[in-house]
Structures are given as structure tokens and as C-alpha cells.
Design a protein around this motif. Sequence first.
Motif, PDB file in Angstrom:
ATOM      1  N   PHE A  37       0.890  -1.722  -0.052  1.00 24.14           N
ATOM      2  CA  PHE A  37       0.231   0.037  -0.037  1.00 24.14           C
ATOM      3  C   PHE A  37       1.218   1.633   0.178  1.00 24.14           C
ATOM      4  N   GLY A  38       1.926   0.977   0.173  1.00 20.29           N
ATOM      5  CA  GLY A  38       3.125   2.238   0.278  1.00 20.29           C
ATOM      6  C   GLY A  38       3.663   2.564   1.463  1.00 20.29           C
ATOM      7  N   THR A  39       4.214   3.428   1.644  1.00 18.27           N
ATOM      8  CA  THR A  39       4.696   4.645   2.720  1.00 18.27           C
ATOM      9  C   THR A  39       2.967   5.087   3.742  1.00 18.27           C
ATOM     10  N   VAL A  40       1.842   5.387   2.867  1.00 19.81           N
ATOM     11  CA  VAL A  40       0.435   5.637   3.517  1.00 19.81           C
ATOM     12  C   VAL A  40       0.360   4.554   4.710  1.00 19.81           C
ATOM     13  N   GLY A 178       8.890   3.041  -1.140  1.00 24.35           N
ATOM     14  CA  GLY A 178       7.953   3.357  -2.622  1.00 24.35           C
ATOM     15  C   GLY A 178       7.499   4.323  -1.819  1.00 24.35           C
ATOM     16  N   ALA A 179       6.107   4.912  -3.348  1.00 26.45           N
ATOM     17  CA  ALA A 179       5.155   5.744  -3.532  1.00 26.45           C
ATOM     18  C   ALA A 179       4.804   5.797  -2.017  1.00 26.45           C
ATOM     19  N   PHE A 180       4.297   7.282  -1.766  1.00 25.14           N
ATOM     20  CA  PHE A 180       3.328   7.031  -0.655  1.00 25.14           C
ATOM     21  C   PHE A 180       2.369   6.294  -0.928  1.00 25.14           C
ATOM     22  N   HIS A 181       1.570   6.168  -2.012  1.00 20.81           N
ATOM     23  CA  HIS A 181       0.530   5.497  -2.078  1.00 20.81           C
ATOM     24  C   HIS A 181       0.812   4.517  -3.326  1.00 20.81           C
ATOM     25  N   GLU A 182       0.501   3.280  -3.408  1.00 22.25           N
ATOM     26  CA  GLU A 182       1.460   2.269  -4.396  1.00 22.25           C
ATOM     27  C   GLU A 182      -0.264   1.732  -5.099  1.00 22.25           C
ATOM     28  N   GLY A 183      -0.038   0.938  -5.800  1.00 26.08           N
ATOM     29  CA  GLY A 183      -1.574   0.603  -6.227  1.00 26.08           C
ATOM     30  C   GLY A 183      -2.238   1.395  -7.416  1.00 26.08           C
ATOM     31  N   GLY A 184      -3.510   1.250  -8.130  1.00 26.48           N
ATOM     32  CA  GLY A 184      -4.755   2.250  -7.786  1.00 26.48           C
ATOM     33  C   GLY A 184      -5.581   2.523  -6.588  1.00 26.48           C
ATOM     34  N   GLY A 185      -6.329   3.570  -7.396  1.00 25.40           N
ATOM     35  CA  GLY A 185      -7.451   3.602  -6.257  1.00 25.40           C
ATOM     36  C   GLY A 185      -7.226   5.001  -5.831  1.00 25.40           C
ATOM     37  N   SER A 186      -7.364   5.571  -4.321  1.00 28.41           N
ATOM     38  CA  SER A 186      -7.806   6.207  -4.087  1.00 28.41           C
ATOM     39  C   SER A 186      -6.722   6.762  -2.845  1.00 28.41           C
ATOM     40  N   THR A 187      -5.543   7.591  -2.315  1.00 25.47           N
ATOM     41  CA  THR A 187      -4.681   7.966  -1.346  1.00 25.47           C
ATOM     42  C   THR A 187      -5.251   7.224   0.015  1.00 25.47           C
ATOM     43  N   LEU A 188      -7.118   8.070  -0.036  1.00 29.15           N
ATOM     44  CA  LEU A 188      -8.093   7.278   1.028  1.00 29.15           C
ATOM     45  C   LEU A 188      -8.068   6.123   0.836  1.00 29.15           C
TER      46      LEU A 188
END
Length: 475
Positions: A37-40, A178-188
Motif C-alpha cells: 500500500f506504500g508509506t501511507v 516505495g511511493a506514498f500510495h502504491e497501486g490504483g485507487g485513491s489515497t484514502l
Amino acid sequence: MHDRHTRRFGLGTATALVMGNIIGGGIFLLPASVAPFGTVSLVAFGVLTLGAIALALVFGRLAERHPDTGGPYVYAREAFGDFAGFLSAWSYWTMTWVSNAALAVAAVGYVHVLFPGHASRGVDLMVALGALWLPALANFAGTRYVGAVQMVSTVLKFVPLLFIAVVGLFFFDPHKLGAFHEGGGSTLGGLSAAAAILLYSYVGVESAAMSAGEVRNPERNVGRATVLGTVGAAVVYLLGTLSVFGTVAHDKLVNSKAPFSDAVDAMFGGHWGGTVIAAAAVISIIGALNGWTLMSAQSPYAAAKDGLFPAAFLTKRRGVPTFGVLAAAVLASALTVINYFLGTGGVFEILVLITTFSATVPYLLAAGAQIYFLLSGRRDKVRPARFARDLTLAVVAFGFTFWLVAGAGYAAIYQGVLFLFAGILVYALMAARRGRRPTVSEDATEGAQGAETASVEAAGNAPADAAVPPVPAAS
């Protein structure tokens, strides 16, 4: 009145009980689980930590009002009556012995790392059963030994984990994130997805409240131990995950089977990290089983005192409800045997799903009880200046626990509710049994009514010219 064998847990031991029960074996796979999911996921962890601390503070406040063994059960019954108390005790009891079986099975995998080689199904079963019964034997020996094992195991697992978490910051490489938010969809959406995996990382915050009857000066120490233990676990969780994120390349971390071992290898070189982490994991799981074995007996013990669980659960020796320990160990062992010999067939997974929902029922009822106590005018031991703060904490804790339920998923809720409703049959049997046995107050009432009836009949049968004693004049 507590006997001389109880209240052996000081602040340090109670804190170790909380921290040891929160940090089980899951932490060793946690960074890899949330890496996709990334660093989120670190943000999600931070939000969850705030909710867990709010819940810990609520348990501390409730323990000030009711410093008795049973924790969430005691609060639910006091606020909402016998049925709510029973549901809390039943759910918690279910969660403990099923999760103990899952922990024992998880320990086998780490033992394989320490002692590589071909192992049969029978050997694996013996290892799993040993992981269940060694902590049970410590519990049979009394709270003094439970506390000693908990203190030692918590130190032995906390120190290496904290060492990796802190030292890893010196090897931190932002390019490996990794990216802050990996994969598709919204950050939320990514935040919620990561939170769903992390939600149960803090199950165990109630451990000191559950054993309040064995804690010295519980009105003060239960709250402190709950908060200290939760914060200590949070430090290991957050710093540990951050260090692993910054020392293991993201593309490798996503597929890692032993993220902490990979982090040790990245920091110091070689391939000895796996052995070190496997040893820490085995110690961590045994320590968690030691604490959870005690927890599995405390809730039914408290319920049995009120006639809501069978009287056998009242058997207690050296501060430990021994029958509850035995029952939980036998049930967890049976589930482990089913897992190894009868084929999983989805049974083991279903029961583990049940635990994820069952843990939330006592939490919701406890947070609701605190809200009830505050709003109903029953603010004993709550200073007016603390009312707004305590109410805010209770609402946040309730919201956090509600989030736990939502994150459990449809399957967990469905299976959990079925098992929860099965407890209604047990409650009906226990309620019927209590209904056939008049309580002391009922006996006294009936006796008084009988005496009153007899005196009235005697007065009615007395001669008409019987002398009536004069009524003294009011002074």
C-alpha cells in the motif's frame, strides 16, 4: 476481600502483561503485509495508535471505578446488566483460546528456521502443543510465575525489536521507500486498506484491566500499565516498520517472508538475521501465550462469580483461575489437532476469523459503558474538570472499536455473529439454573413475608377482648 495469594502484579509486571499480549508473532511479518500500500500505511498506523491509546485511557478510567478481575465483562454488566456482561465474557473467552491455537501454529514456522530440516506432521504438532502447555504450566504455578515469565519474555523480545527499530534509522535510505500510495485507487482507499490489516495489532490493551484483581493498587496502576504498555508497543510497531521500510528495497519487501530478518541482513550483512529474528519471534509468541492463557481464564472466572458461567470456572489457586486455564488449553489443543490431522477444510481459518470479530464485542461494550456512566450522572470518581476529556476519549475509543468491526470484513462479522449468538443458549441454561435457586435476598424476603403473614393471621385469630398494648406518646 482478596486472599494473600493475589495482587502479585506490580506496575512493571502489569505493563509487561499489556505489552507482551499486544506484541505477539504478527509484528515479524507486518512490514511486508502493508508494504504493497506504500508509506501511507505508516499514516494509517499513526491514526490507529491514537485510537488504541484512547481505548487504553478508557480502560484506565473504568479500572478506577471497578478495580476487579474481569475488566470489560465487569464494566458491561455494571452498565447494561447480566446479558451484556455475558456477551462480553463469552466473546472474550472465545477470542482467547482460538487465538492461542493460532499463535501456537505460528510458532512452529519460526522453530523450523531455528532447527532446519525435514519435520513430520507429528513433530510439528508436538511443537505446537508444547507452545500451548508450557505457558499453561506457568499459569498453574500461580501469578508470581506468570509475572516472572511475562517480564522476562517481554524484555527478551522488546530489546532486540527496539534495537533494530532504532539502529535501522541510522541505515535509513529514502530511496528504498516505495511511493506514498502504491497501486490504483485513491489515497484514502489505500489508507483504509492498510488500516484493515493493521487494526488488530493493538488487541490486548485491556490485559491489565482484565487482571485488575491481581494488580497491586489497581485504581492507579491499571491505568498507568495500560497506557505505558500500549505506548511501548506503539514505539516498536512504528519505529520498527519505518526502519524496515527504509532498509529493505520496496520491491523486495513486498515479497519478503521475513522482513525483519532482511532488514538485519541489509544493515549488518551476512545471513544470520533470520536466526536472530526467529529466536525473538519464538520468545515473543511464548510470552504472548503466557499472558493470553491467563486472560482466557479471567473473564469466565468473573462471570462465574455472578452465576453467568459454570461454577467450575471459580476454581482458583495462587491467584490464577486454574480450571479456566485448563479449559482454554484443552480447547486450543483440540483445535490444533484438528488443524494438523483432520485437515483444515477451512475450519481453522473460519475460527480465526471469529476471533477478529469477537475481540471487538468487549471493547464496544466497555467504551459504551464509560459513555453511560458519564452521561447517566454516575460520575463517581470522575472530577468535573475531567468530564469533557473522559467523554471525548470514550467516544474516540468507541469509534476506534467500530472501525475495528468494519475492518474485520464481511466473513469475519458473519462467522463471529453466528458464534456470538450460539452463546445465547449457554446464557439461557445458566439463567434457568439461577432462576431455580433463590438468592439470599429472595430467601430473606420470603421469610419476612411469611413472618408478616403469620403475625397477621395470629392477630386475626386473637380474642376480641385481648389487651392491646398502649402506643407510646410521641415526645
